[in-house]
Design an enzyme around this catalytic site. Structure first.
Site, PDB file in Angstrom:
ATOM      1  N   HIS A 170      12.753   2.364 -50.743  1.00 24.77           N
ATOM      2  CA  HIS A 170      11.237   2.708 -50.799  1.00 24.77           C
ATOM      3  C   HIS A 170      10.686   3.785 -51.804  1.00 24.77           C
ATOM      4  O   HIS A 170       9.762   3.602 -52.498  1.00 24.77           O
ATOM      5  CB  HIS A 170      10.895   3.390 -49.427  1.00 24.77           C
ATOM      6  N   ARG A 210       9.215  -4.521 -50.905  1.00 29.74           N
ATOM      7  CA  ARG A 210       9.811  -3.832 -49.653  1.00 29.74           C
ATOM      8  C   ARG A 210      11.302  -4.109 -49.481  1.00 29.74           C
ATOM      9  O   ARG A 210      11.752  -5.205 -49.882  1.00 29.74           O
ATOM     10  CB  ARG A 210       9.020  -3.902 -48.426  1.00 29.74           C
ATOM     11  N   LYS A 222       4.675  -8.244 -44.465  1.00 24.20           N
ATOM     12  CA  LYS A 222       4.257  -7.777 -43.247  1.00 24.20           C
ATOM     13  C   LYS A 222       3.619  -8.972 -42.559  1.00 24.20           C
ATOM     14  O   LYS A 222       2.567  -9.499 -43.074  1.00 24.20           O
ATOM     15  CB  LYS A 222       3.547  -6.545 -43.021  1.00 24.20           C
TER      16      LYS A 222
END
Length: 296
Positions: free
Chosen positions: A242, A148, A172
């Site tokens: 992305h 990412r 994350k």
């Protein structure tokens, strides 16, 4: 009394959410708060009901927001009320009975493999400057690992294990995963680091990717770099980091990688999230069939 700032601190320090996530929650909550206060001056978080929430969502849709955006806003409001309920700040949750708008899942956009090969391999795509080397490093890193944007900008020199050909990525909620890489990326990284270290200014001693002033490179700088270089090989409107993550996943599946392996490389919690790429590869397969079969 329900206070947005208290909830944001809870997300930061107790739930360990990223600052980007916290800002998104703050934006959604303040938008809703502004809506119901303009609607009726005596309304508060403690007195709004389900109808107010539905009306707010409808107003967002009327302004042109996509269903996914409205659902994200609703998710922020739901989280805030769950937090308030758990602390006894409210006696009921008006968002509980609210259903978000149904959304169509668009297939991920990706760049074709031959276009990526053309961009990366053709000498005329790149200059000889440090900026060009850094841009090529960014493109190859994103394409060959599927990481990412936030994971890319967060990379440190110590996250690269050249001996094992592994990259340690912090995703994350600070979850880490290990991604293997090949000889091409090793060569590019080594050359980039060599030239980077020759620069006179280096103000961030840990960061892998630096801006021209010696600081860790920013998200918007990476977005600009990727957009500019992808425009050389594709006319797609969306040319973001992305898209390269989608391109990585699609290329892996098209070349025989298993769904579970791709899930782990991407850092998805559930294989259901990764399955959308199988739809992408099937759509590609249908186009090949239609163009190739004489009776199609």
């Amino acid at each position: 009394m329900m206070k947005i700032e208290d909830f944001l601190d809870y997300l930061r320090y107790e739930r360990n959410r990223s600052e980007l996530t916290v800002r998104n929650y703050e934006r959604s909550l303040k938008d809703f708060e502004s809506y119901f206060k303009h609607r009726e001056s005596n309304l508060s978080w403690e007195s709004v009901d389900s109808d107010i929430i539905r009306d707010w969502m409808e107003s967002r849709m009327d302004k042109g927001d996509m269903a996914s955006t409205v659902n994200n806003c609703l998710s922020a409001v739901r989280s805030f009320f769950r937090y308030a309920l758990s602390r006894g700040l409210v006696s009921n949750d008006p968002s509980y009975a609210v259903t978000g708008p149904k959304k169509q899942k668009p297939l991920p956009q990706f760049v074709r493999e031959d276009d990526m090969d053309r961009l990366i391999d053709l000498p005329q795509s790149w200059g000889d400057s440090y900026k060009d080397l850094r841009a090529r490093t960014i493109i190859i890193l994103l394409y060959e690992t599927g990481i990412r944007l936030a994971e890319l900008t967060g990379l440190n020199d110590g996250d690269i294990d050249f001996a094992m050909h592994q990259l340690k990525v912090t995703g994350k909620r600070n979850k880490q995963r290990i991604i293997p890489f090949g000889q091409e990326l090793e060569d590019v990284l080594r050359e980039y680091i060599r030239q980077r270290n020759e620069q006179e200014v280096r103000l961030d001693g840990d960061a892998l990717l630096l801006d021209l002033k010696g600081h860790r490179i920013a998200r918007h700088q990476v977005e600009t770099i990727v957009n500019r270089h992808l425009s050389k090989v594709t006319t797609m409107k969306k040319r973001s980091p992305h898209v390269l993550r989608h391109t990585f996943a699609t290329a892996m599946l098209n070349n025989g990688a298993g769904l579970e392996s791709v899930r782990k490389l991407l850092g998805h919690e559930s294989v259901a999230t990764t399955e959308i790429y199988t739809h992408t590869t099937f759509e590609q397969l249908k186009r090949v069939y239609k163009n190739a079969h004489p009776r199609a």
